[in-house]
Scaffold this motif. Structure first.
Motif, short mmCIF file in Angstrom:
data_model
loop_
_atom_site.label_atom_id
_atom_site.label_comp_id
_atom_site.label_asym_id
_atom_site.label_seq_id
_atom_site.Cartn_x
_atom_site.Cartn_y
_atom_site.Cartn_z
N ASP A 82 0.82 -1.21 0.00
CA ASP A 82 0.00 0.00 0.00
C ASP A 82 0.86 1.25 0.00
N LYS A 83 0.29 2.33 -0.54
CA LYS A 83 0.94 3.63 -0.44
C LYS A 83 0.95 4.09 1.02
N ILE A 84 2.03 4.73 1.42
CA ILE A 84 2.10 5.20 2.80
C ILE A 84 2.10 6.73 2.87
N ALA A 85 2.00 7.38 1.72
CA ALA A 85 2.03 8.84 1.69
C ALA A 85 1.34 9.35 0.43
N ASP A 86 1.18 10.65 0.38
CA ASP A 86 0.61 11.29 -0.81
C ASP A 86 1.68 11.62 -1.84
N PHE A 104 8.30 5.70 -8.17
CA PHE A 104 7.26 6.28 -7.31
C PHE A 104 6.10 6.85 -8.13
N ALA A 105 6.40 7.36 -9.31
CA ALA A 105 5.31 7.82 -10.19
C ALA A 105 4.42 6.64 -10.57
N ASN A 106 5.04 5.51 -10.84
CA ASN A 106 4.27 4.30 -11.20
C ASN A 106 3.42 3.79 -10.04
N LYS A 107 3.80 4.16 -8.82
CA LYS A 107 3.01 3.78 -7.64
C LYS A 107 2.00 4.88 -7.26
N LYS A 108 1.87 5.89 -8.14
CA LYS A 108 0.88 6.96 -7.99
C LYS A 108 1.22 7.98 -6.89
N ALA A 129 7.29 11.61 -18.80
CA ALA A 129 6.33 10.69 -19.42
C ALA A 129 5.66 9.82 -18.36
N ALA A 130 6.43 9.35 -17.38
CA ALA A 130 5.87 8.50 -16.33
C ALA A 130 4.85 9.27 -15.49
N CYS A 131 5.14 10.53 -15.23
CA CYS A 131 4.21 11.35 -14.43
C CYS A 131 2.91 11.60 -15.19
N LYS A 132 3.03 11.86 -16.48
CA LYS A 132 1.83 12.08 -17.29
C LYS A 132 1.02 10.80 -17.40
N LEU A 133 1.69 9.69 -17.64
CA LEU A 133 1.00 8.41 -17.79
C LEU A 133 0.23 8.05 -16.53
N ASN A 134 0.81 8.32 -15.37
CA ASN A 134 0.19 7.94 -14.11
C ASN A 134 -0.66 9.05 -13.50
N LYS A 135 -0.73 10.19 -14.23
CA LYS A 135 -1.56 11.32 -13.78
C LYS A 135 -1.18 11.79 -12.37
N VAL A 136 0.13 11.90 -12.14
CA VAL A 136 0.62 12.42 -10.87
C VAL A 136 1.31 13.75 -11.13
N MET A 137 1.30 14.59 -10.13
CA MET A 137 1.92 15.91 -10.27
C MET A 137 3.44 15.79 -10.15
#
Length: 431
Positions: A82-86, A104-108, A129-137
């Motif tokens: 599980d994720k442990i942070a934002d 970490f981007a791949n883990k959202k 590219a990884a950040c865009k793909l995973n929709k993370v800032m």
């Protein structure tokens, strides 16, 4: 002024606490973690990671973390179900940004990455590219964008106050002792173990020029620079055959003396000399005797440039010149002049903006308010405002709060890579 700052701060209190992991507990990781100390109602550090036990344990202890939230290897966090942070702060050495950032981007997880984003253009593209793909800032620590003085300059430019921006002159005075510490004796001294000087030190300066130019495309650039001084042939004859400061007969008069820098004048870097223990005077003294930070600056294995210029031409014919100079009394206090068709702006101290109006001959000085009650005062308190922006963006799920998103970051990094190509090829590049 204080009331204005206080009212501004209230806008960022939203009863939401962002959880952050720190990967890399060195100087930058430590500095950015101060935001959780100063604004615990906004940010909470929930895990730290560093290969050096003293550093990770010290930071973990400060934040009261249990031992299972203090990590030696970031991959152990990735392997958790599980994720442990934002969000996660990547403050590892430059050459070690790419792999954890993508993982970490791949883990959202949302990403805050110390500059430079990565040390190759390809890896910068992979991270964005990884950040865009995973929709993370993604926020890169281009702190210069966040200083109140530069935000005000940008607002004045965008308001049309000086008309069309036609020329920007920008100087980064590295500081003679800072350069000796970081780029002659320190972690960024050698291309084989880090990266080139313009990327390591000045990528956010070229980013600032890109920012002030309003995203206009660069059409042409050239760059020159070399290792001009910190080399054996420049060693004073009086220094003799000494290879370390403690052996040197001119230790008192040499401006680059390790004893002067670390034991007398500038103690702010002592913790870097002894990252695995308390930076007491005795421990620092021993490090100067035996470690890399006690080497003669003319006898080190450094190969990065100690001064460099970049000239750029943008769409519409606007020009910019950037100079990075090691040999300055001032340390990292940028000096900038922006010339427009109707006026000019100038800032030489990081706080005051001098405006000259060509139309009516008026002169005005703008003094943007700057928060005072913070230990994150570097870069005109931009370290504080960077963290405020990122934390608020994550808490509100609002990427517009970030002043240097993935596309803008990639564009300005490419200017740096192209500038270095120009320097190495000794040629003007056109795009």
């Amino acid at each position: 002024m204080e009331k204005e700052i206080e009212n501004e701060e209230k806008k960022f209190d939203n009863d939401k606490v962002v959880k952050l992991i720190i990967i890399g507990c060195g100087q930058r990781g430590y500095v950015y973690s101060r935001y959780a100390i100063e604004r615990p109602n906004r940010l909470k550090i929930v895990a730290v990671c560093d290969p050096i036990k003293f550093r990770r344990d010290s930071l973990g202890l400060e934040f009261g973390l249990p031992t299972n939230m203090i990590f030696e290897n970031w991959k152990d966090i990735i392997s958790m179900d599980d994720k442990i942070a934002d969000a996660v702060l990547i403050a590892t050495p430059d050459q070690l940004h790419c792999e954890p950032a993508i993982a970490f981007a791949n883990k959202k997880y949302h990403l805050l990455v110390e500059k430079p984003l990565a040390i190759t253009e390809k890896d910068c593209e992979r991270i964005t590219a990884a950040c865009k793909l995973n929709k993370v800032m993604l926020s890169v620590c281009h702190v210069l964008r966040y200083s109140p003085v530069n935000i005000k300059i940008k607002q004045l430019i965008d308001s049309g106050l000086i008309g069309e921006v036609l020329n920007i002159q920008h100087l980064e005075p590295v500081g003679y002792y800072h350069h000796a510490h970081s780029y002659v004796r320190g972690n960024w001294r050698n291309l084989s173990t880090s990266t080139f000087m313009l990327l390591a030190k000045s990528c956010h300066d070229l980013d600032l020029i890109h920012y002030f130019m309003g995203g206009r495309k660069c059409k042409k650039l050239s760059s020159f620079g070399s290792l001009t001084y910190f080399k054996k042939e420049k060693k004073p004859i009086e220094a003799g055959k000494s290879t370390r400061c403690v052996q040197c007969p001119i230790i008192r008069e040499c401006p680059y003396s390790a004893q002067k820098i670390y034991l007398e004048h500038y103690p702010w870097k002592r913790d870097v000399l002894v990252p695995d223990k308390e930076p007491t005077k005795e421990n620092v003294r021993l490090a100067i005797e035996d470690g890399p930070y006690g080497r003669c600056v003319y006898e080190s294995d450094n190969d990065v440039v100690d001064q460099q210029v970049v000239n750029l031409e943008f769409e519409g014919g606007a020009l910019s010149s950037f100079s990075m100079v090691a040999f300055t009394e001032s340390m990292c206090v940028r000096k900038i002049r922006i010339f427009g068709s109707m006026g000019q702006l100038e800032c030489n101290n990081g706080y005051d903006i001098i405006y000259d109006d060509f139309r009516f001959g008026d002169k005005e000085i703008f003094k943007p308010p700057v928060i005072q009650n913070t230990k994150m005062s570097n870069h005109g308190a931009a370290d504080y405002y960077l963290m405020r922006s990122f934390v608020y963006a994550v808490s509100e799920n609002d990427p517009t709060q970030i002043l240097s998103g993935p596309d803008d970051t990639l564009a300005s990094h490419k200017l740096v890579f192209e500038s270095e190509k120009s320097r190495l090829k000794n040629t003007v590049l056109s795009f």
